[in-house]
Design a protein around this motif. Structure first.
Motif, PDB file in Angstrom:
ATOM      1  N   VAL A   9      23.924   3.206  35.480  1.00  0.00           N
ATOM      2  CA  VAL A   9      24.506   2.097  34.893  1.00  0.00           C
ATOM      3  C   VAL A   9      24.155   1.916  33.472  1.00  0.00           C
ATOM      4  N   PRO A  10      24.958   1.346  32.813  1.00  0.00           N
ATOM      5  CA  PRO A  10      24.839   1.110  31.512  1.00  0.00           C
ATOM      6  C   PRO A  10      23.370   0.246  31.460  1.00  0.00           C
ATOM      7  N   SER A  11      22.435   0.617  30.382  1.00  0.00           N
ATOM      8  CA  SER A  11      21.314  -0.188  29.857  1.00  0.00           C
ATOM      9  C   SER A  11      21.621  -1.517  29.101  1.00  0.00           C
ATOM     10  N   ASN A  12      22.634  -1.508  28.198  1.00  0.00           N
ATOM     11  CA  ASN A  12      22.946  -2.577  27.649  1.00  0.00           C
ATOM     12  C   ASN A  12      24.125  -3.266  27.948  1.00  0.00           C
ATOM     13  N   LYS A  13      24.123  -4.217  28.960  1.00  0.00           N
ATOM     14  CA  LYS A  13      25.371  -4.803  29.595  1.00  0.00           C
ATOM     15  C   LYS A  13      26.465  -5.491  28.580  1.00  0.00           C
ATOM     16  N   GLY A  47      24.938   3.381  23.039  1.00  0.00           N
ATOM     17  CA  GLY A  47      24.572   3.062  24.755  1.00  0.00           C
ATOM     18  C   GLY A  47      24.012   4.014  25.433  1.00  0.00           C
ATOM     19  N   GLU A  48      23.002   3.590  26.163  1.00  0.00           N
ATOM     20  CA  GLU A  48      22.486   4.691  27.011  1.00  0.00           C
ATOM     21  C   GLU A  48      22.534   4.057  28.525  1.00  0.00           C
ATOM     22  N   TYR A  49      22.294   5.082  29.338  1.00  0.00           N
ATOM     23  CA  TYR A  49      22.464   4.764  30.865  1.00  0.00           C
ATOM     24  C   TYR A  49      21.117   4.877  31.753  1.00  0.00           C
ATOM     25  N   SER A  50      20.976   4.248  32.718  1.00  0.00           N
ATOM     26  CA  SER A  50      19.770   4.350  33.548  1.00  0.00           C
ATOM     27  C   SER A  50      20.130   4.805  34.731  1.00  0.00           C
TER      28      SER A  50
END
Length: 67
Positions: A9-13, A47-50
């Motif tokens: 999921v994207p870390s920065n909504k 953007g990064e994902y978690s």
């Protein structure tokens, strides 16, 4: 049935939503290209994902073939 909690999921909504809106202007809404373009914009803007990515998923394989 519960959703898979191991999804990425994207870390920065806020950034993700901005990128998704921009991609929807370029492609027909509901098209798989919207998400693909949004993901490219998101990554290009830092953007990064978690979560855990499934390295054997069909989408991962498709992405490798198209890039």
């Amino acid at each position: 049935m519960a959703r898979n909690d191991n999804r990425v999921v994207p870390s920065n909504k806020n950034l993700w939503e901005t990128c998704k809106r921009e991609a929807e202007k370029k492609h027909e809404p509901g098209s798989p290209r919207v998400i693909h373009t949004a993901a490219q914009l998101y990554k290009d803007r830092g953007g990064e994902y978690s979560g855990l990515e499934n390295k054997n998923s069909s989408l991962t394989t498709w992405r490798k073939k198209t890039n």
